[in-house]
Write a protein that holds these residues in place. Structure first.
Motif: not given
Length: 114
Positions: A14, A18, A22, A34, A69, A72, A76
């Motif tokens: 994950r 992410r 980006r 992260e 953003e 995301i 997921e």
């Protein structure tokens, strides 16, 4: 009794998604940040390499660099559900195949006996 790992493969996957979403490289340092600076960098590196290897094998070399953003979490969730459903479908098809194979073997045995 072994300890429960601080991070799992799914946590690292994950985090990588992410970061890649980006438009940045999923470096060990970036993944470490992260996931909230938990676990060791060697564990994170091992899981990150495993994820990147799987990611490449599946032909998913890069997610769109300009992925918003806000999308995301939805992506997921979609990916998790898609993997779960694909696994269920595979298991069902495998069971059906095994049943057909067993039936064919029974028919072959019966034919050989006659």
């Amino acid at each position: 009794m072994p300890r429960k790992p601080k991070v799992t493969y799914e946590d690292i996957a994950r985090a990588c998604v992410r970061i890649i979403g980006r438009g940045k490289p999923a470096t060990v340092s970036a993944v470490y940040e992260e996931v909230g600076r938990i676990s060791s960098r060697s564990t994170i590196n091992r899981l990150r390499n495993e994820f990147l290897e799987n990611f490449q094998k599946q032909g998913l070399s890069v997610l769109p660099a300009a992925m918003p953003e806000a999308l995301i979490p939805a992506i997921e969730e979609f990916w998790s559900v898609a993997r779960l459903e694909a696994g269920k479908s595979y298991s069902e098809q495998e069971a059906e195949f095994e049943a057909r194979l067993s039936e064919a073997e029974d028919q072959l045995t019966e034919a050989q006996e006659t």
